[in-house]
Design a protein around this motif. Sequence first.
Motif, PDB file in Angstrom:
ATOM      1  N   VAL A  66      49.316  33.152  35.995  1.00 16.29           N
ATOM      2  CA  VAL A  66      49.533  34.474  35.401  1.00 16.29           C
ATOM      3  C   VAL A  66      50.945  34.598  34.846  1.00 16.29           C
ATOM      4  O   VAL A  66      51.179  35.325  33.870  1.00 16.29           O
ATOM      5  N   GLU A  71      48.777  37.498  31.890  1.00 15.81           N
ATOM      6  CA  GLU A  71      47.585  38.303  32.147  1.00 15.81           C
ATOM      7  C   GLU A  71      47.266  38.310  33.640  1.00 15.81           C
ATOM      8  O   GLU A  71      47.269  37.265  34.299  1.00 15.81           O
ATOM      9  N   ALA A  72      46.967  39.502  34.175  1.00 15.89           N
ATOM     10  CA  ALA A  72      46.624  39.623  35.583  1.00 15.89           C
ATOM     11  C   ALA A  72      45.250  39.005  35.860  1.00 15.89           C
ATOM     12  O   ALA A  72      44.392  38.939  34.978  1.00 15.89           O
ATOM     13  N   ARG A  73      45.052  38.554  37.093  1.00 15.37           N
ATOM     14  CA  ARG A  73      43.771  37.964  37.510  1.00 15.37           C
ATOM     15  C   ARG A  73      43.310  38.608  38.812  1.00 15.37           C
ATOM     16  O   ARG A  73      44.094  38.799  39.742  1.00 15.37           O
ATOM     17  N   LEU A  98      44.551  40.722  43.742  1.00 14.09           N
ATOM     18  CA  LEU A  98      45.019  40.896  42.367  1.00 14.09           C
ATOM     19  C   LEU A  98      46.340  40.161  42.224  1.00 14.09           C
ATOM     20  O   LEU A  98      47.278  40.395  42.991  1.00 14.09           O
ATOM     21  N   ARG A 100      49.332  39.442  39.542  1.00 12.78           N
ATOM     22  CA  ARG A 100      49.845  39.924  38.256  1.00 12.78           C
ATOM     23  C   ARG A 100      51.283  39.458  38.042  1.00 12.78           C
ATOM     24  O   ARG A 100      52.037  39.271  39.006  1.00 12.78           O
ATOM     25  N   THR A 106      57.251  43.989  31.445  1.00 15.72           N
ATOM     26  CA  THR A 106      55.939  44.478  31.849  1.00 15.72           C
ATOM     27  C   THR A 106      56.024  45.552  32.919  1.00 15.72           C
ATOM     28  O   THR A 106      55.109  46.365  33.057  1.00 15.72           O
ATOM     29  N   ASP A 107      57.098  45.564  33.703  1.00 18.07           N
ATOM     30  CA  ASP A 107      57.239  46.502  34.814  1.00 18.07           C
ATOM     31  C   ASP A 107      58.620  47.146  34.804  1.00 18.07           C
ATOM     32  O   ASP A 107      59.428  46.925  35.718  1.00 18.07           O
ATOM     33  N   THR A 127      47.562  50.621  40.653  1.00 21.90           N
ATOM     34  CA  THR A 127      47.442  49.431  39.806  1.00 21.90           C
ATOM     35  C   THR A 127      45.989  49.228  39.407  1.00 21.90           C
ATOM     36  O   THR A 127      45.102  49.209  40.275  1.00 21.90           O
ATOM     37  N   THR A 129      42.837  47.269  38.703  1.00 25.66           N
ATOM     38  CA  THR A 129      42.349  45.951  39.121  1.00 25.66           C
ATOM     39  C   THR A 129      41.193  45.470  38.262  1.00 25.66           C
ATOM     40  O   THR A 129      40.974  44.260  38.131  1.00 25.66           O
ATOM     41  N   GLY A 136      46.331  45.140  35.915  1.00 23.27           N
ATOM     42  CA  GLY A 136      47.744  44.958  36.221  1.00 23.27           C
ATOM     43  C   GLY A 136      48.619  46.108  35.783  1.00 23.27           C
ATOM     44  O   GLY A 136      49.784  46.193  36.183  1.00 23.27           O
ATOM     45  N   THR A 138      50.382  49.611  35.839  1.00 26.43           N
ATOM     46  CA  THR A 138      50.780  50.357  37.034  1.00 26.43           C
ATOM     47  C   THR A 138      51.275  51.764  36.697  1.00 26.43           C
ATOM     48  O   THR A 138      51.802  52.022  35.615  1.00 26.43           O
TER      49      THR A 138
END
Length: 366
Positions: A66, A71-73, A98, A100, A106-107, A127, A129, A136, A138
């Motif tokens: 990731v 990309e989140a998984r 999850l 991420r 991104t955050d 978040t 899911t 991902g 938030t």
Amino acid sequence: MRDILPALSRWYAAGAPFGLATVVGTSRSAPRDPGAAMAVGPEDEVVGSVSGGCVEGAVFELAQEVMTSGEARLTTFGYSDDDAFAVGLTCGGEITVLVRPVTRDTDPGFAEVAGSVAAGRPVTVATVTDGPARPGATLAVWPDKVSGTLGNEGLDAAVTADARGELALGATGLRHYGARGERREDAVTVFLHSFAPPPRMLVFGAIDYAAAVARIGDFLGYRVTVCDARPVFATPKRFPGAVEVVVDWPHRYLGGTETDERTVICVLTHDPKFDVPLLEVALRRKAAYIGAMGSRRTHDDRMKRLVEAGLTPQELARLRSPVGLDLGARTPEEVAVSVAAEIVALRWRGSGAPLTATAGAIHPAG
């Protein structure tokens, strides 16, 4: 995530991306609760755990992926009778994780959230899911403000309302919404992770047993206060595990301090002039647990005095006395384990029986 927060904050401050894996769902005998976290940072440094060792290798690889893809998984690990080790989780349960990427881009609100958690200020992190919203994404929700977005105003508003409700209870779990926040379960799944201040443990009576109870309370994650009216006994040196030591009459201190549905009150004063006025106050306050030490003769005398003081049968039924589970405890440390066991059993509705004498799931849902 509290235990790995120093490392995460250090990486974030240095501008180093990291992969953050969080347990968002469990079933049966899962080894870790929702909210358990593991992260992979610079030079493949790993902190935390999501399964106690069962699937950490697979999660490590996902975190690396990731961070590369951005990309989140969302991945579920479970147990299979045919091929348990291939699935990874051999304890008989199931966890959904999850994973991420976390970067400054991104955050952008991560540092503020981390600061709140470290300072004990309540905040819930919502978040996405699964679903049409970006996995991902938030949204951070405080009692008085919100930061971030999950994709649209309707979803943000619905999640904010639920997040504040969960925050009041210190609860963590999954919620489901329509794509624009409708109360449906067919579109967006959101994990609400509440970081409420630690629950309080109020220990009254500065005796050896209180020192042991204070230590185990600190170990369990409570913010411990020890209170006694005798300054010669109520000293920080005698109670290094307590957050604070208060010299005051117990009933007066309790009457002027805040308690809630998570508060634990342990009355170890062992003296009617202290414990009866104190229990008059305690049994009429919000609390998760109220226990009082003493022999059965002491208990009978105490109950008689409390009835004379006007407490109702419903109020008296809240009292755990004599305090603790029947473990045959003798030493202060053993008694502290007995008290802690009763607190945990009451919190999770456990029977207190040996697991060898029970059947079914070891960690029942709810």
